[in-house]
Design a protein around this motif. Structure first.
Motif, PDB file in Angstrom:
ATOM      1  N   GLN A 104       0.848  -1.209   0.000  1.00 17.58           N
ATOM      2  CA  GLN A 104       0.000   0.000   0.000  1.00 17.58           C
ATOM      3  C   GLN A 104       0.879   1.253   0.000  1.00 17.58           C
ATOM      4  N   HIS A 105       2.017   1.184   0.698  1.00 15.45           N
ATOM      5  CA  HIS A 105       2.917   2.349   0.741  1.00 15.45           C
ATOM      6  C   HIS A 105       3.654   2.519  -0.590  1.00 15.45           C
ATOM      7  N   SER A 106       4.081   1.416  -1.182  1.00 16.36           N
ATOM      8  CA  SER A 106       4.755   1.507  -2.488  1.00 16.36           C
ATOM      9  C   SER A 106       3.785   2.038  -3.544  1.00 16.36           C
ATOM     10  N   ALA A 107       2.518   1.641  -3.427  1.00  9.66           N
ATOM     11  CA  ALA A 107       1.522   2.117  -4.406  1.00  9.66           C
ATOM     12  C   ALA A 107       1.317   3.626  -4.255  1.00  9.66           C
ATOM     13  N   ALA A 108       1.255   4.082  -3.002  1.00 10.08           N
ATOM     14  CA  ALA A 108       1.107   5.530  -2.777  1.00 10.08           C
ATOM     15  C   ALA A 108       2.323   6.276  -3.325  1.00 10.08           C
ATOM     16  N   LEU A 109       3.494   5.681  -3.149  1.00 14.80           N
ATOM     17  CA  LEU A 109       4.723   6.334  -3.627  1.00 14.80           C
ATOM     18  C   LEU A 109       4.836   6.271  -5.146  1.00 14.80           C
ATOM     19  N   THR A 110       4.310   5.205  -5.734  1.00 11.38           N
ATOM     20  CA  THR A 110       4.286   5.130  -7.208  1.00 11.38           C
ATOM     21  C   THR A 110       3.388   6.239  -7.746  1.00 11.38           C
ATOM     22  N   GLN A 111       2.280   6.468  -7.042  1.00  9.64           N
ATOM     23  CA  GLN A 111       1.393   7.563  -7.458  1.00  9.64           C
ATOM     24  C   GLN A 111       2.129   8.907  -7.369  1.00  9.64           C
ATOM     25  N   GLN A 112       2.818   9.113  -6.254  1.00 12.60           N
ATOM     26  CA  GLN A 112       3.529  10.379  -6.044  1.00 12.60           C
ATOM     27  C   GLN A 112       4.630  10.609  -7.077  1.00 12.60           C
ATOM     28  N   HIS A 113       5.450   9.589  -7.292  1.00 16.07           N
ATOM     29  CA  HIS A 113       6.659   9.796  -8.100  1.00 16.07           C
ATOM     30  C   HIS A 113       6.448   9.527  -9.587  1.00 16.07           C
ATOM     31  N   VAL A 114       5.465   8.653  -9.906  1.00 16.46           N
ATOM     32  CA  VAL A 114       5.350   8.200 -11.297  1.00 16.46           C
ATOM     33  C   VAL A 114       4.018   8.616 -11.923  1.00 16.46           C
ATOM     34  N   ALA A 115       2.921   8.293 -11.245  1.00 16.92           N
ATOM     35  CA  ALA A 115       1.616   8.444 -11.903  1.00 16.92           C
ATOM     36  C   ALA A 115       1.191   9.907 -12.029  1.00 16.92           C
ATOM     37  N   LEU A 116       1.452  10.708 -11.001  1.00 14.84           N
ATOM     38  CA  LEU A 116       1.055  12.118 -11.082  1.00 14.84           C
ATOM     39  C   LEU A 116       1.946  12.823 -12.093  1.00 14.84           C
ATOM     40  N   ARG A 117       1.325  13.489 -13.031  1.00 12.46           N
ATOM     41  CA  ARG A 117       2.096  14.027 -14.163  1.00 12.46           C
ATOM     42  C   ARG A 117       2.730  15.384 -13.848  1.00 12.46           C
ATOM     43  N   GLU A 118       2.035  16.201 -13.033  1.00 18.16           N
ATOM     44  CA  GLU A 118       2.497  17.578 -12.801  1.00 18.16           C
ATOM     45  C   GLU A 118       3.148  17.666 -11.426  1.00 18.16           C
ATOM     46  N   ASP A 119       4.277  18.350 -11.358  1.00 20.95           N
ATOM     47  CA  ASP A 119       4.997  18.439 -10.085  1.00 20.95           C
ATOM     48  C   ASP A 119       4.150  19.060  -8.973  1.00 20.95           C
ATOM     49  N   HIS A 120       3.287  20.033  -9.312  1.00 20.99           N
ATOM     50  CA  HIS A 120       2.521  20.693  -8.247  1.00 20.99           C
ATOM     51  C   HIS A 120       1.515  19.738  -7.590  1.00 20.99           C
ATOM     52  N   MET A 121       1.269  18.575  -8.230  1.00 20.95           N
ATOM     53  CA  MET A 121       0.334  17.601  -7.639  1.00 20.95           C
ATOM     54  C   MET A 121       1.029  16.731  -6.585  1.00 20.95           C
ATOM     55  N   ARG A 122       2.357  16.707  -6.618  1.00 18.22           N
ATOM     56  CA  ARG A 122       3.104  15.796  -5.734  1.00 18.22           C
ATOM     57  C   ARG A 122       3.292  16.424  -4.354  1.00 18.22           C
ATOM     58  N   SER A 123       3.371  15.581  -3.326  1.00 17.64           N
ATOM     59  CA  SER A 123       3.491  16.087  -1.962  1.00 17.64           C
ATOM     60  C   SER A 123       4.750  15.541  -1.285  1.00 17.64           C
ATOM     61  N   PRO A 124       5.734  16.391  -0.991  1.00 21.78           N
ATOM     62  CA  PRO A 124       6.925  15.932  -0.258  1.00 21.78           C
ATOM     63  C   PRO A 124       6.568  15.307   1.093  1.00 21.78           C
ATOM     64  N   ILE A 125       5.490  15.798   1.706  1.00 22.98           N
ATOM     65  CA  ILE A 125       5.093  15.245   3.018  1.00 22.98           C
ATOM     66  C   ILE A 125       4.641  13.792   2.853  1.00 22.98           C
ATOM     67  N   VAL A 126       3.795  13.560   1.856  1.00 27.84           N
ATOM     68  CA  VAL A 126       3.327  12.183   1.615  1.00 27.84           C
ATOM     69  C   VAL A 126       4.520  11.295   1.262  1.00 27.84           C
ATOM     70  N   MET A 127       5.422  11.815   0.412  1.00 30.10           N
ATOM     71  CA  MET A 127       6.602  11.017   0.021  1.00 30.10           C
ATOM     72  C   MET A 127       7.406  10.586   1.248  1.00 30.10           C
ATOM     73  N   LYS A 128       7.651  11.512   2.161  1.00 30.44           N
ATOM     74  CA  LYS A 128       8.461  11.216   3.357  1.00 30.44           C
ATOM     75  C   LYS A 128       7.742  10.246   4.290  1.00 30.44           C
ATOM     76  N   LEU A 129       6.457  10.535   4.491  1.00 31.57           N
ATOM     77  CA  LEU A 129       5.659   9.714   5.401  1.00 31.57           C
ATOM     78  C   LEU A 129       5.566   8.264   4.904  1.00 31.57           C
ATOM     79  N   GLU A 130       5.250   8.105   3.632  1.00 33.01           N
ATOM     80  CA  GLU A 130       5.074   6.749   3.091  1.00 33.01           C
ATOM     81  C   GLU A 130       6.404   5.987   3.076  1.00 33.01           C
ATOM     82  N   ALA A 131       7.499   6.680   2.780  1.00 37.21           N
ATOM     83  CA  ALA A 131       8.812   6.015   2.793  1.00 37.21           C
ATOM     84  C   ALA A 131       9.167   5.598   4.226  1.00 37.21           C
ATOM     85  N   ALA A 132       8.823   6.449   5.197  1.00 39.28           N
ATOM     86  CA  ALA A 132       9.098   6.103   6.600  1.00 39.28           C
ATOM     87  C   ALA A 132       8.275   4.876   7.016  1.00 39.28           C
TER      88      ALA A 132
END
Ligand code: GSH
Length: 218
Positions: A104-132
């Motif tokens: 579930q965490h890898s899927a959220a991170l795939t969404q953040q880093h790969v699936a979302l096309r525009e940088d403004h849609m990505r969240s550094p907070i979500v990236m950090k939290l899910e990786a942790a």
């Protein structure tokens, strides 16, 4: 007849690895990882338009954990599986399904880093939290694998395949550094022919080996 519906480097790789280990005859239908999974024909196999889907004797089965249970019951109840009543049944089920806690965490991170096309849609907070949260999963695995060759004392099983593939995906977002037992186990299971046969060819989903969380804005 067995047909696996598959997108490389997704959860369906878990079912693909298992099928290779089972040594049964099967076909693979490869899909693009996109809106095509919402086609009405595909939704008949998996009503939320996800992979994997498995066609087995005319029945469509979805959910990776269910596919693992059904395939093991049928083709390897006491080899890769552990049947009801077996002393290792509970542990087998726990680790087969723990793969989803990781993914579930890898899927959220795939969404953040790969699936979302525009940088403004990505969240550094979500990236950090899910990786942790992936690191917390590694810690649970480290505890289980310390002093063990495989997740179950009875030897290599579909639990190792399920969690092993989940760790394969997780490693794109969280390094195994410091988790010595997990790293040794991962090295042990990923030399297997079944794992190697489940790897993508040129059709990769990830355009890199590692995706670092973005820095939080100051
Ligand atoms: N719990 C389900 C999750 C299936 C799932 O979400 N698969 C992802 C690939 S890893 C997918 O198909 N995503 C496509 C999408 O969300 O559109 C399972 O284990 O099969």
């Amino acid at each position: 007849m067995i047909t696996l519906h598959h997108c490389p480097q997704t959860r369906s790789m878990r079912s693909l690895w298992l099928l290779h280990e089972l040594g049964v005859a099967f076909e693979v239908v490869k899909h693009g990882f996109g809106k095509n999974l919402r086609d009405p024909d595909y939704l008949r196999l998996n009503p939320v338009g996800r992979v994997p889907a498995l066609e087995l004797d005319g029945e469509a089965i979805f959910e990776t954990g269910a596919i693992t249970e059904v395939l093991c019951e049928r083709f390897s109840p006491e080899g890769l599986g552990r049947p009801a009543g077996h002393p290792e049944r509970s542990q087998w089920l726990i680790w087969v399904h723990f793969a989803e806690t990781i993914t579930q965490h890898s899927a959220a991170l795939t969404q953040q880093h790969v699936a979302l096309r525009e940088d403004h849609m990505r969240s550094p907070i979500v990236m950090k939290l899910e990786a942790a949260r992936l690191l917390k999963c590694y810690a649970a695995l480290e505890q289980r694998l310390a002093g063990r060759g495989y997740l179950l004392d009875g030897g290599f099983s579909a639990a190792d395949i399920s969690v092993g593939q989940a760790v394969y995906l997780a490693r794109f977002f969280a390094h195994l550094d410091g988790f010595e037992a997990v790293a040794a186990w991962y090295a042990r299971i990923t030399v297997r022919e079944g794992f190697i046969a489940s790897l993508p060819g040129d059709d990769t989903l990830f355009a890199g080996d590692f995706f670092e969380p973005w820095e939080m804005p100051a």
